[in-house]
Design a protein around this motif. Structure first.
Motif, PDB file in Angstrom:
ATOM      1  N   VAL A  30       0.983  -1.017  -0.037  1.00  0.00           N
ATOM      2  CA  VAL A  30      -0.097   0.057   0.009  1.00  0.00           C
ATOM      3  C   VAL A  30       0.862   1.194  -0.022  1.00  0.00           C
ATOM      4  CG1 VAL A  30      -1.795   1.274   1.140  1.00  0.00           C
ATOM      5  CG2 VAL A  30      -1.742  -1.295   1.350  1.00  0.00           C
ATOM      6  N   THR A  31       0.752   2.003  -1.025  1.00  0.00           N
ATOM      7  CA  THR A  31       1.896   2.968  -1.119  1.00  0.00           C
ATOM      8  C   THR A  31       1.385   4.194  -1.799  1.00  0.00           C
ATOM      9  OG1 THR A  31       4.247   3.222  -2.224  1.00  0.00           O
ATOM     10  CG2 THR A  31       2.599   1.936  -3.446  1.00  0.00           C
ATOM     11  N   ASP A  32       2.124   5.416  -1.638  1.00  0.00           N
ATOM     12  CA  ASP A  32       2.034   6.469  -2.291  1.00  0.00           C
ATOM     13  C   ASP A  32       3.001   6.356  -3.584  1.00  0.00           C
ATOM     14  OD1 ASP A  32       4.703   7.272  -1.384  1.00  0.00           O
ATOM     15  OD2 ASP A  32       3.843   8.291   0.349  1.00  0.00           O
ATOM     16  N   SER A  33       3.082   7.507  -4.378  1.00  0.00           N
ATOM     17  CA  SER A  33       3.643   7.613  -5.613  1.00  0.00           C
ATOM     18  C   SER A  33       5.158   7.231  -5.388  1.00  0.00           C
ATOM     19  CB  SER A  33       3.939   9.060  -6.016  1.00  0.00           C
ATOM     20  OG  SER A  33       4.200  10.007  -5.191  1.00  0.00           O
ATOM     21  N   ASN A  34       5.912   7.075  -4.137  1.00  0.00           N
ATOM     22  CA  ASN A  34       7.203   6.684  -4.024  1.00  0.00           C
ATOM     23  C   ASN A  34       7.457   5.250  -4.210  1.00  0.00           C
ATOM     24  OD1 ASN A  34       9.326   8.730  -3.914  1.00  0.00           O
ATOM     25  ND2 ASN A  34       8.628   9.397  -1.761  1.00  0.00           N
ATOM     26  N   GLY A  35       6.421   4.635  -4.390  1.00  0.00           N
ATOM     27  CA  GLY A  35       6.385   3.234  -4.241  1.00  0.00           C
ATOM     28  C   GLY A  35       6.183   2.509  -5.756  1.00  0.00           C
ATOM     29  N   ARG A  36       5.921   3.518  -6.770  1.00  0.00           N
ATOM     30  CA  ARG A  36       5.559   3.237  -8.160  1.00  0.00           C
ATOM     31  C   ARG A  36       6.739   2.682  -9.170  1.00  0.00           C
ATOM     32  NH1 ARG A  36       1.352   8.133  -9.267  1.00  0.00           N
ATOM     33  NH2 ARG A  36      -0.293   7.597  -7.992  1.00  0.00           N
ATOM     34  N   GLY A  37       7.795   3.120  -8.643  1.00  0.00           N
ATOM     35  CA  GLY A  37       9.054   2.617  -9.442  1.00  0.00           C
ATOM     36  C   GLY A  37       9.796   1.328  -8.837  1.00  0.00           C
ATOM     37  N   LEU A  38       8.983   0.831  -7.698  1.00  0.00           N
ATOM     38  CA  LEU A  38       9.814  -0.527  -7.299  1.00  0.00           C
ATOM     39  C   LEU A  38       9.532  -1.604  -8.023  1.00  0.00           C
ATOM     40  CD1 LEU A  38       8.378  -0.085  -3.651  1.00  0.00           C
ATOM     41  CD2 LEU A  38      10.708  -0.130  -4.449  1.00  0.00           C
ATOM     42  N   ASN A  39      10.438  -2.598  -8.371  1.00  0.00           N
ATOM     43  CA  ASN A  39      10.172  -3.665  -8.942  1.00  0.00           C
ATOM     44  C   ASN A  39       9.438  -4.769  -8.128  1.00  0.00           C
ATOM     45  OD1 ASN A  39      10.669  -6.149 -10.340  1.00  0.00           O
ATOM     46  ND2 ASN A  39      12.486  -5.536 -11.297  1.00  0.00           N
ATOM     47  N   LEU A  40       8.439  -5.124  -8.213  1.00  0.00           N
ATOM     48  CA  LEU A  40       7.727  -5.880  -7.322  1.00  0.00           C
ATOM     49  C   LEU A  40       8.217  -7.469  -7.326  1.00  0.00           C
ATOM     50  CD1 LEU A  40       3.817  -4.565  -8.223  1.00  0.00           C
ATOM     51  CD2 LEU A  40       5.697  -3.651  -6.434  1.00  0.00           C
ATOM     52  N   VAL A  73      -3.164 -13.338   2.438  1.00  0.00           N
ATOM     53  CA  VAL A  73      -2.173 -12.054   2.514  1.00  0.00           C
ATOM     54  C   VAL A  73      -1.328 -12.214   3.966  1.00  0.00           C
ATOM     55  CG1 VAL A  73      -2.029  -9.376   2.710  1.00  0.00           C
ATOM     56  CG2 VAL A  73      -3.743 -10.694   1.357  1.00  0.00           C
ATOM     57  N   THR A  74       0.075 -12.434   3.499  1.00  0.00           N
ATOM     58  CA  THR A  74       0.813 -12.679   4.936  1.00  0.00           C
ATOM     59  C   THR A  74       1.679 -11.496   5.120  1.00  0.00           C
ATOM     60  OG1 THR A  74       2.593 -13.833   3.193  1.00  0.00           O
ATOM     61  CG2 THR A  74       1.018 -15.256   4.031  1.00  0.00           C
ATOM     62  N   GLU A  75       1.711 -10.549   4.122  1.00  0.00           N
ATOM     63  CA  GLU A  75       2.572  -9.416   4.440  1.00  0.00           C
ATOM     64  C   GLU A  75       1.965  -8.300   4.055  1.00  0.00           C
ATOM     65  OE1 GLU A  75       5.369  -9.904   6.246  1.00  0.00           O
ATOM     66  OE2 GLU A  75       6.201 -11.828   5.708  1.00  0.00           O
ATOM     67  N   ILE A  76       2.024  -7.061   4.812  1.00  0.00           N
ATOM     68  CA  ILE A  76       1.494  -5.908   4.135  1.00  0.00           C
ATOM     69  C   ILE A  76       2.334  -4.765   4.432  1.00  0.00           C
ATOM     70  CG2 ILE A  76      -0.347  -3.764   4.255  1.00  0.00           C
ATOM     71  CD1 ILE A  76      -2.299  -6.190   5.516  1.00  0.00           C
ATOM     72  N   VAL A  77       2.854  -4.200   3.331  1.00  0.00           N
ATOM     73  CA  VAL A  77       3.844  -2.946   3.415  1.00  0.00           C
ATOM     74  C   VAL A  77       3.091  -1.697   3.346  1.00  0.00           C
ATOM     75  CG1 VAL A  77       5.815  -2.042   2.698  1.00  0.00           C
ATOM     76  CG2 VAL A  77       5.681  -4.452   2.791  1.00  0.00           C
ATOM     77  N   PHE A  78       3.121  -0.812   4.374  1.00  0.00           N
ATOM     78  CA  PHE A  78       2.663   0.656   4.006  1.00  0.00           C
ATOM     79  C   PHE A  78       3.787   1.666   3.834  1.00  0.00           C
ATOM     80  CE2 PHE A  78      -0.252  -2.026   7.266  1.00  0.00           C
ATOM     81  CZ  PHE A  78      -1.499  -1.687   6.530  1.00  0.00           C
ATOM     82  N   ASN A  79       3.897   2.101   2.549  1.00  0.00           N
ATOM     83  CA  ASN A  79       4.841   3.117   2.370  1.00  0.00           C
ATOM     84  C   ASN A  79       4.019   4.423   2.077  1.00  0.00           C
ATOM     85  OD1 ASN A  79       7.287   4.173   1.301  1.00  0.00           O
ATOM     86  ND2 ASN A  79       6.728   3.848  -0.385  1.00  0.00           N
ATOM     87  N   ILE A  80       3.537   4.951   3.338  1.00  0.00           N
ATOM     88  CA  ILE A  80       2.617   5.889   3.088  1.00  0.00           C
ATOM     89  C   ILE A  80       2.797   6.835   4.130  1.00  0.00           C
ATOM     90  CG2 ILE A  80       0.760   5.074   4.631  1.00  0.00           C
ATOM     91  CD1 ILE A  80      -1.089   5.541   2.120  1.00  0.00           C
ATOM     92  N   ILE A 117       5.843  -1.097   8.313  1.00  0.00           N
ATOM     93  CA  ILE A 117       5.557   0.459   8.073  1.00  0.00           C
ATOM     94  C   ILE A 117       6.963   1.364   7.534  1.00  0.00           C
ATOM     95  CG2 ILE A 117       4.901   2.500   9.114  1.00  0.00           C
ATOM     96  CD1 ILE A 117       3.104   1.119  10.932  1.00  0.00           C
ATOM     97  N   THR A 118       7.093   1.817   6.510  1.00  0.00           N
ATOM     98  CA  THR A 118       8.056   2.524   5.870  1.00  0.00           C
ATOM     99  C   THR A 118       8.202   3.988   6.601  1.00  0.00           C
ATOM    100  OG1 THR A 118       8.023   1.135   4.029  1.00  0.00           O
ATOM    101  CG2 THR A 118       9.328   3.132   4.033  1.00  0.00           C
ATOM    102  N   SER A 119       9.377   4.403   6.924  1.00  0.00           N
ATOM    103  CA  SER A 119       9.605   5.617   7.396  1.00  0.00           C
ATOM    104  C   SER A 119       9.729   6.703   6.194  1.00  0.00           C
ATOM    105  CB  SER A 119      10.715   5.894   8.251  1.00  0.00           C
ATOM    106  OG  SER A 119      11.838   5.349   7.296  1.00  0.00           O
ATOM    107  N   LEU A 120       9.319   7.935   6.424  1.00  0.00           N
ATOM    108  CA  LEU A 120       9.266   8.972   5.427  1.00  0.00           C
ATOM    109  C   LEU A 120      10.850   9.197   4.978  1.00  0.00           C
ATOM    110  CD1 LEU A 120       6.435   9.445   6.794  1.00  0.00           C
ATOM    111  CD2 LEU A 120       6.849  11.946   6.378  1.00  0.00           C
TER     112      LEU A 120
END
Length: 201
Positions: A30-40, A73-80, A117-120
């Motif tokens: 679950v990400t804002d625009s800073n996660g769009r370039g990640l290679n999933l 769903v075993t993992e949720i990453v919040f990059n927000i 939870i990813t830090s800013l």
């Protein structure tokens, strides 16, 4: 401004891809625009990684992704959180509370998922203050905290040059570093199987 509520995945499919999602555990990003370039595919190759674009913690809470089998769903990453501060002007305390409510909502929907939870991006002291609040929250909820300290120069403590394409977005180099930190968290053994969020309800 980020486009709200969009979905992507490792093979370009939507959440309705039943065959693929049944074969592998699901990692929900679950990400804002800073996660769009990640290679999933590189985040956790043995899992099916689904990216859900959300603008703020509030939007993420109000627009929870629809997954055919939520227990897979075993993992949720919040990059927000960056938009909550830079655009909405929310305080560190308000962001901490909004992220907590987001975690509660996602735990209700995806009971088997560990949270990350990813830090800013450490752009200024105000961002670092928010990151401290998020780290405290992770200790409280027994979630993995994905630090962005690696983006800082060791000597000065300031953001290293060559990592941002503008004042808030990572460039390709910055995105690769973020991916590395996310992968470390996904493969760590920390907080696996904890039920702290459920017990707090």
């Amino acid at each position: 401004r980020d486009a709200p509520a969009k979905t992507s995945s490792t093979n370009g499919a939507t959440n309705a891809n039943k065959n693929r999602s049944k074969q592998k555990p699901i990692v929900l990003l679950v990400t804002d625009s800073n996660g769009r370039g990640l290679n999933l595919r590189q985040l956790k190759p043995e899992a099916f990684v689904i990216r859900e674009d959300r603008y703020t913690a509030k939007e993420a809470t109000e627009n929870i992704p629809k997954i055919d089998d939520p227990t897979s769903v075993t993992e949720i990453v919040f990059n927000i959180g960056l938009n909550d501060f830079c655009v909405k002007g929310h305080s560190a305390g308000r962001i901490q509370e909004d992220v907590l409510q987001m975690q509660f909502a996602y735990k209700d929907h995806f009971p088997n998922a560990r949270h990350h939870i990813t830090s800013l991006p450490p752009l200024a002291n105000s961002h670092i203050k928010i990151n401290r609040c998020l780290q405290q929250l992770c200790s409280f909820t027994q979630s993995n905290f994905v630090s962005t300290k690696v983006f800082c120069d060791r000597a000065s403590g300031k953001l290293r040059s060559g990592l941002m394409r503008d004042h808030i977005h990572y460039n390709d180099h910055g995105t690769r570093i973020l991916a590395k930190e996310l992968k470390k968290s996904l493969y760590s053994l920390a907080n696996i199987g904890n039920n702290q969020l459920q017990q707090m309800r």
